[in-house]
Design a protein around this motif. Sequence first.
Motif, PDB file in Angstrom:
ATOM      1  N   ALA A  32      12.166  -1.072 -15.307  1.00 51.88           N
ATOM      2  CA  ALA A  32      12.351   0.229 -15.954  1.00 51.88           C
ATOM      3  C   ALA A  32      12.812   1.278 -14.949  1.00 51.88           C
ATOM      4  CB  ALA A  32      11.048   0.663 -16.623  1.00 51.88           C
ATOM      5  N   GLU A  33      12.263   1.234 -13.751  1.00 54.53           N
ATOM      6  CA  GLU A  33      12.663   2.194 -12.712  1.00 54.53           C
ATOM      7  C   GLU A  33      14.123   1.990 -12.320  1.00 54.53           C
ATOM      8  OE1 GLU A  33       8.196   2.593 -10.712  1.00 54.53           O
ATOM      9  OE2 GLU A  33       9.678   1.195  -9.899  1.00 54.53           O
ATOM     10  N   LEU A  34      14.549   0.729 -12.206  1.00 56.24           N
ATOM     11  CA  LEU A  34      15.946   0.455 -11.857  1.00 56.24           C
ATOM     12  C   LEU A  34      16.882   0.837 -13.006  1.00 56.24           C
ATOM     13  CD1 LEU A  34      15.617  -2.950  -9.959  1.00 56.24           C
ATOM     14  CD2 LEU A  34      16.161  -0.711  -8.988  1.00 56.24           C
ATOM     15  N   TRP A  35      16.435   0.633 -14.249  1.00 57.11           N
ATOM     16  CA  TRP A  35      17.238   1.090 -15.397  1.00 57.11           C
ATOM     17  C   TRP A  35      17.445   2.600 -15.320  1.00 57.11           C
ATOM     18  CZ3 TRP A  35      15.507   4.655 -18.980  1.00 57.11           C
ATOM     19  CH2 TRP A  35      16.373   4.921 -20.042  1.00 57.11           C
ATOM     20  N   GLY A  92      19.256  14.041  -5.922  1.00 56.33           N
ATOM     21  CA  GLY A  92      17.849  13.912  -6.272  1.00 56.33           C
ATOM     22  C   GLY A  92      17.483  12.634  -6.975  1.00 56.33           C
ATOM     23  N   ILE A  93      18.401  11.660  -7.050  1.00 55.10           N
ATOM     24  CA  ILE A  93      18.087  10.396  -7.717  1.00 55.10           C
ATOM     25  C   ILE A  93      17.245   9.538  -6.772  1.00 55.10           C
ATOM     26  CG2 ILE A  93      19.024   8.322  -8.788  1.00 55.10           C
ATOM     27  CD1 ILE A  93      21.550   9.892  -9.415  1.00 55.10           C
ATOM     28  N   TYR A 146      20.072   1.509  -4.538  1.00 63.64           N
ATOM     29  CA  TYR A 146      20.290   0.806  -5.797  1.00 63.64           C
ATOM     30  C   TYR A 146      21.392  -0.255  -5.629  1.00 63.64           C
ATOM     31  CZ  TYR A 146      21.484   0.145 -10.750  1.00 63.64           C
ATOM     32  OH  TYR A 146      21.725  -0.391 -11.981  1.00 63.64           O
ATOM     33  N   PRO A 147      21.218  -1.488  -6.175  1.00 64.86           N
ATOM     34  CA  PRO A 147      20.197  -1.918  -7.130  1.00 64.86           C
ATOM     35  C   PRO A 147      18.905  -2.452  -6.523  1.00 64.86           C
ATOM     36  CG  PRO A 147      21.807  -3.641  -6.864  1.00 64.86           C
ATOM     37  CD  PRO A 147      22.271  -2.505  -5.999  1.00 64.86           C
ATOM     38  N   GLN A 155       9.536   4.038  -1.871  1.00 62.31           N
ATOM     39  CA  GLN A 155       8.557   4.838  -2.608  1.00 62.31           C
ATOM     40  C   GLN A 155       9.119   5.105  -4.000  1.00 62.31           C
ATOM     41  OE1 GLN A 155       9.344   6.377   0.670  1.00 62.31           O
ATOM     42  NE2 GLN A 155       7.716   5.151   1.542  1.00 62.31           N
ATOM     43  N   PRO A 156       8.603   4.422  -5.029  1.00 58.62           N
ATOM     44  CA  PRO A 156       9.110   4.636  -6.386  1.00 58.62           C
ATOM     45  C   PRO A 156       8.701   6.014  -6.905  1.00 58.62           C
ATOM     46  CG  PRO A 156       7.194   3.187  -6.412  1.00 58.62           C
ATOM     47  CD  PRO A 156       7.548   3.396  -4.970  1.00 58.62           C
TER      48      PRO A 156
END
Length: 437
Positions: free
Chosen positions: A91-94, A109-110, A116-117, A122-123
Motif C-alpha cells: 500500500a505504501e508503494l502504491w 515531499g514524496i 521507489y520502487p 523510514q516509511p
Amino acid sequence: MASPQSIAGWIDISPAALRKLRAELELHDKSVLDEMGVGAIHTGYADLFFPGTSVLHTRARYLLFVPWIYLGLAAHPRARAERVRELKEKAELWLTGCLRAHAQENDDGIIGGRVYPEPPAQPPDFAYWSALREYRLYEGVPRAQLLARWDRARIMPREDVRTREDRVDQQPLGLFDVPSLPAWWMQEDANVSFQLEADEAEFLRDRLAQRRPPCLLGVAAALLGKRARPTARTLWGDPFMRRAADVFDRDHSGPDLRPASAAAALQRADGASALAELVRAIYAALVELLREQDLRAAGRLPLPEDHAHYREYLRSYWEEDDGETVRRARDLPLQGLKADIQLPGRLPELLAHVQARVSSIRRASEVQARLLDSTTLELFTSLEWARKRTRARLPRRDGRGRREGFGKGTVRVADINYRWPMVSRMLRDIQEGLPDV
C-alpha cells in the motif's frame, strides 16, 4: 520428523529506542552535526511550539494517508497477521507510485520517492505516528504493537465505534479518527496528490486547533485564511506566526502553560538560534586551527589554500554580517531560555561562555584571541569528549586521526530552524485546501 520452524521474525523498536532514533535524526537535519549539544535547543523549542512534529514530516496529507493505509488493511479480507506487513508495504508503494505519477512541478515531499520502487528506510507511519497521537487522529496501542498483534476486526475508524453497536463491546487495538477511506484508495488509475480536499483541510485545521493544552501550531492553524498563511523563511521573522503568538498570549497565556508568553519565547528562540550558530562556527574554527598545527608539526607544507576557511567565516560575523547574528546572540536572555526549555548537562555553561566572549568583541581583529583561546578550546574539548568520544576531533592526541582531511565543507555551520520549513509547508497545505481561499 517435525518440519523445521523458521526463526525469522520482526524486530520491534522499543518506544525508548524510537525516541532516541528520532532525536538523532533531528540532530542530523540538513547534515548539521551536533558535536556541542546545541541540538537540544532545536528539539526543545520545536517541541514547545510544534508538538508532535518531526524533521521527517513533508506534507499535511500524510496525516490522512497513514490512517488510510491502516484502515485499508483493516478492510482487506486477506490482511491477516502473517501478511499484514507485506500488504502494508504494498500500500505504501502504491501511494508513492501514485504521487510520483501525478506530481506537479516542484511538488516535493514524496516519502520514498527517490528510492521507489524500493521501500524507504523510514516509511510514512514512522514519521507521522507521534503527530497522529498528539492531535488525536489515532488512539490505541503503539505502532509496533499494532502490527505485532494485528487483528483487522479490531482496527477501525472511530465512526464505527460511534454507530455500530455490534462492535462497541470489542476492545479495539487502534482507532483512527479521520475522514472516511476514499473510494479511489488502492485503485490503479487513482489520481493522488498532496492537494487537500476542502473537508480534509477543514478537518486538519480544526484538529490542530483543538489540541490541548493549546500550542502555537494549533493557534496558527486556527488563523489560516484567505490571505493568512506563513510566508517568511524564518519562524521568528514570519508576520503570520508573530500574530499567532500574540493571539496565543491573549487567549491562552498563563503560569501553567508553556510557553508563558509565546511572543517572548519566539524572540528568545531567535537569539538561541544565532548563539547556536556561533557555537558551531567556533567549533569548526577550533578544529581547523588544530588541523593546521598538525600539518605544520608533520612538515606538510605548503598548507591547503582553504586552511583558514572557518576562521575567516567566524570573522565575517563581525565584518560582513553587519553584526546581526552577533546582536541576536548577545541579546538572548539565558535565564529566559532556561525557563522555556530544558538544557542538558553543561550546555548552559557553554552558552554562557560563548555569549560572554562574543559580547566582549568590538572588532573582527579580536575574534581569534577571544573565541579561539586556550580556555575556550579546553571547554569545547571537554564537552565534545563527554558527548562523542569515538567521534571527537578536538582532543589534541586522540582527535588527530579524526582531523585528518578536515577542511572546507567538512562542517556545515548553520542556524537552527526549529522544523519551521516542514511546519510552514504543512500549514500552507492546509490553507491552500480550505474553501474560499
